[in-house]
Design a protein around this motif. Structure first.
Motif, PDB file in Angstrom:
ATOM      1  N   LEU A 101       0.848  -1.204   0.000  1.00 44.90           N
ATOM      2  CA  LEU A 101       0.000   0.000   0.000  1.00 44.90           C
ATOM      3  C   LEU A 101       0.875   1.242   0.000  1.00 44.90           C
ATOM      4  CD1 LEU A 101      -2.711  -1.005   2.616  1.00 44.90           C
ATOM      5  CD2 LEU A 101      -2.919  -1.029   0.119  1.00 44.90           C
ATOM      6  N   CYS A 102       0.585   2.146  -0.919  1.00 49.36           N
ATOM      7  CA  CYS A 102       1.251   3.433  -1.000  1.00 49.36           C
ATOM      8  C   CYS A 102       0.179   4.512  -1.075  1.00 49.36           C
ATOM      9  CB  CYS A 102       2.128   3.520  -2.247  1.00 49.36           C
ATOM     10  SG  CYS A 102       3.478   2.335  -2.319  1.00 49.36           S
ATOM     11  N   ALA A 103       0.572   5.731  -0.767  1.00 50.78           N
ATOM     12  CA  ALA A 103      -0.365   6.856  -0.872  1.00 50.78           C
ATOM     13  C   ALA A 103       0.377   8.045  -1.467  1.00 50.78           C
ATOM     14  CB  ALA A 103      -0.951   7.207   0.487  1.00 50.78           C
ATOM     15  N   LEU A 104      -0.275   8.736  -2.376  1.00 46.39           N
ATOM     16  CA  LEU A 104       0.319   9.880  -3.050  1.00 46.39           C
ATOM     17  C   LEU A 104       0.280  11.096  -2.119  1.00 46.39           C
ATOM     18  CD1 LEU A 104       1.605  10.666  -5.730  1.00 46.39           C
ATOM     19  CD2 LEU A 104      -0.666  11.257  -6.566  1.00 46.39           C
ATOM     20  N   THR A 105       1.441  11.492  -1.667  1.00 48.85           N
ATOM     21  CA  THR A 105       1.583  12.522  -0.636  1.00 48.85           C
ATOM     22  C   THR A 105       0.859  13.832  -0.948  1.00 48.85           C
ATOM     23  OG1 THR A 105       3.710  11.561  -0.042  1.00 48.85           O
ATOM     24  CG2 THR A 105       3.253  13.744   0.803  1.00 48.85           C
ATOM     25  N   PRO A 106       1.039  14.428  -2.134  1.00 46.82           N
ATOM     26  CA  PRO A 106       0.364  15.712  -2.377  1.00 46.82           C
ATOM     27  C   PRO A 106      -1.163  15.628  -2.241  1.00 46.82           C
ATOM     28  CG  PRO A 106       1.996  15.300  -4.090  1.00 46.82           C
ATOM     29  CD  PRO A 106       1.885  14.046  -3.279  1.00 46.82           C
ATOM     30  N   GLU A 107      -1.732  14.504  -2.668  1.00 44.42           N
ATOM     31  CA  GLU A 107      -3.181  14.374  -2.590  1.00 44.42           C
ATOM     32  C   GLU A 107      -3.647  14.082  -1.167  1.00 44.42           C
ATOM     33  OE1 GLU A 107      -5.000  12.152  -5.701  1.00 44.42           O
ATOM     34  OE2 GLU A 107      -3.798  13.159  -7.233  1.00 44.42           O
ATOM     35  N   MET A 108      -2.821  13.401  -0.384  1.00 44.03           N
ATOM     36  CA  MET A 108      -3.173  13.168   1.023  1.00 44.03           C
ATOM     37  C   MET A 108      -3.048  14.470   1.805  1.00 44.03           C
ATOM     38  SD  MET A 108      -4.078  10.029   0.865  1.00 44.03           S
ATOM     39  CE  MET A 108      -4.421  10.209  -0.896  1.00 44.03           C
ATOM     40  N   ASP A 109      -1.997  15.233   1.527  1.00 41.07           N
ATOM     41  CA  ASP A 109      -1.821  16.535   2.181  1.00 41.07           C
ATOM     42  C   ASP A 109      -3.012  17.446   1.907  1.00 41.07           C
ATOM     43  OD1 ASP A 109       0.649  15.703   3.131  1.00 41.07           O
ATOM     44  OD2 ASP A 109       1.806  16.849   1.650  1.00 41.07           O
ATOM     45  N   ALA A 110      -3.519  17.435   0.685  1.00 46.02           N
ATOM     46  CA  ALA A 110      -4.653  18.278   0.310  1.00 46.02           C
ATOM     47  C   ALA A 110      -5.912  17.905   1.084  1.00 46.02           C
ATOM     48  CB  ALA A 110      -4.918  18.176  -1.190  1.00 46.02           C
ATOM     49  N   ARG A 111      -5.966  16.674   1.565  1.00 47.31           N
ATOM     50  CA  ARG A 111      -7.133  16.202   2.322  1.00 47.31           C
ATOM     51  C   ARG A 111      -6.873  16.183   3.829  1.00 47.31           C
ATOM     52  NH1 ARG A 111      -7.199  14.714  -2.616  1.00 47.31           N
ATOM     53  NH2 ARG A 111      -9.156  14.346  -3.707  1.00 47.31           N
ATOM     54  N   GLY A 112      -5.722  16.682   4.239  1.00 49.03           N
ATOM     55  CA  GLY A 112      -5.402  16.756   5.665  1.00 49.03           C
ATOM     56  C   GLY A 112      -5.059  15.411   6.283  1.00 49.03           C
ATOM     57  N   ILE A 113      -4.586  14.473   5.470  1.00 51.43           N
ATOM     58  CA  ILE A 113      -4.236  13.138   5.964  1.00 51.43           C
ATOM     59  C   ILE A 113      -2.733  13.089   6.180  1.00 51.43           C
ATOM     60  CG2 ILE A 113      -4.235  10.670   5.430  1.00 51.43           C
ATOM     61  CD1 ILE A 113      -6.757  11.274   3.675  1.00 51.43           C
ATOM     62  N   ASP A 114      -2.322  12.886   7.429  1.00 52.78           N
ATOM     63  CA  ASP A 114      -0.914  12.867   7.801  1.00 52.78           C
ATOM     64  C   ASP A 114      -0.375  11.445   7.684  1.00 52.78           C
ATOM     65  OD1 ASP A 114       1.602  13.194   8.869  1.00 52.78           O
ATOM     66  OD2 ASP A 114       0.911  13.821  10.855  1.00 52.78           O
ATOM     67  N   LEU A 115       0.373  11.187   6.618  1.00 52.87           N
ATOM     68  CA  LEU A 115       0.883   9.835   6.379  1.00 52.87           C
ATOM     69  C   LEU A 115       1.944   9.404   7.378  1.00 52.87           C
ATOM     70  CD1 LEU A 115       1.063   9.876   2.478  1.00 52.87           C
ATOM     71  CD2 LEU A 115      -0.622   8.727   3.926  1.00 52.87           C
ATOM     72  N   SER A 116       2.574  10.357   8.069  1.00 49.29           N
ATOM     73  CA  SER A 116       3.600   9.985   9.057  1.00 49.29           C
ATOM     74  C   SER A 116       2.985   9.263  10.257  1.00 49.29           C
ATOM     75  CB  SER A 116       4.375  11.219   9.518  1.00 49.29           C
ATOM     76  OG  SER A 116       3.542  12.071  10.294  1.00 49.29           O
ATOM     77  N   GLN A 117       1.698   9.379  10.429  1.00 46.94           N
ATOM     78  CA  GLN A 117       1.000   8.738  11.549  1.00 46.94           C
ATOM     79  C   GLN A 117       0.403   7.384  11.175  1.00 46.94           C
ATOM     80  OE1 GLN A 117       1.067  10.262  14.591  1.00 46.94           O
ATOM     81  NE2 GLN A 117       2.370  11.733  13.551  1.00 46.94           N
ATOM     82  N   ILE A 118       0.632   6.937   9.942  1.00 45.03           N
ATOM     83  CA  ILE A 118      -0.012   5.714   9.444  1.00 45.03           C
ATOM     84  C   ILE A 118       1.054   4.680   9.113  1.00 45.03           C
ATOM     85  CG2 ILE A 118      -1.510   4.749   7.669  1.00 45.03           C
ATOM     86  CD1 ILE A 118      -2.655   7.643   7.386  1.00 45.03           C
ATOM     87  N   SER A 119       1.004   3.546   9.799  1.00 45.25           N
ATOM     88  CA  SER A 119       1.964   2.480   9.527  1.00 45.25           C
ATOM     89  C   SER A 119       1.476   1.623   8.358  1.00 45.25           C
ATOM     90  CB  SER A 119       2.166   1.620  10.774  1.00 45.25           C
ATOM     91  OG  SER A 119       0.954   1.003  11.139  1.00 45.25           O
ATOM     92  N   ASP A 120       2.365   0.907   7.758  1.00 45.95           N
ATOM     93  CA  ASP A 120       2.075  -0.029   6.665  1.00 45.95           C
ATOM     94  C   ASP A 120       1.628   0.644   5.372  1.00 45.95           C
ATOM     95  OD1 ASP A 120       2.709  -2.125   8.396  1.00 45.95           O
ATOM     96  OD2 ASP A 120       0.639  -2.304   9.069  1.00 45.95           O
TER      97      ASP A 120
END
Length: 97
Positions: A55-74
């Motif tokens: 599982l990967c997540a595209l950082t710019p699009e997560m940032d735009a939605r206020g989703i902090d990927l540094s807090q999400i494992s895996d």
């Protein structure tokens, strides 16, 4: 090896089907509204946990939605250059909307 570019909203048929079909040699890149599945206590949490793909997540699009990927494992954070690298190493790509 398939790169599944998942933009579908959690709970939609496309979201569920993508995660069911993605295998252990595949990568699922969460983009757009699919990122809402990463929010704490999201209904899609179990579906993500059962997925055997990377599982990967595209950082710019997560940032735009206020989703902090540094807090999400895996889940691996991927920037635009990382997205290009993923598309280069995967034989096939499938877009899920």
């Amino acid at each position: 090896m398939v790169l599944h570019c998942l933009s579908a909203t959690p709970g939609s048929d496309a979201f569920e089907r993508c995660l069911q079909l993605a295998g252990p040699e595949d990568t699922v890149l969460l983009m757009g509204d699919a990122g809402y599945a990463l929010l704490p206590n999201a209904d899609a949490e179990a579906v993500l946990r059962d997925c055997t793909a990377q599982l990967c997540a595209l950082t710019p699009e997560m940032d735009a939605r206020g989703i902090d990927l540094s807090q999400i494992s895996d889940v691996t954070a991927v920037d635009d250059a990382g997205f290009v690298r993923l598309s280069e190493i995967h034989v096939q790509q499938v877009a899920w909307y």
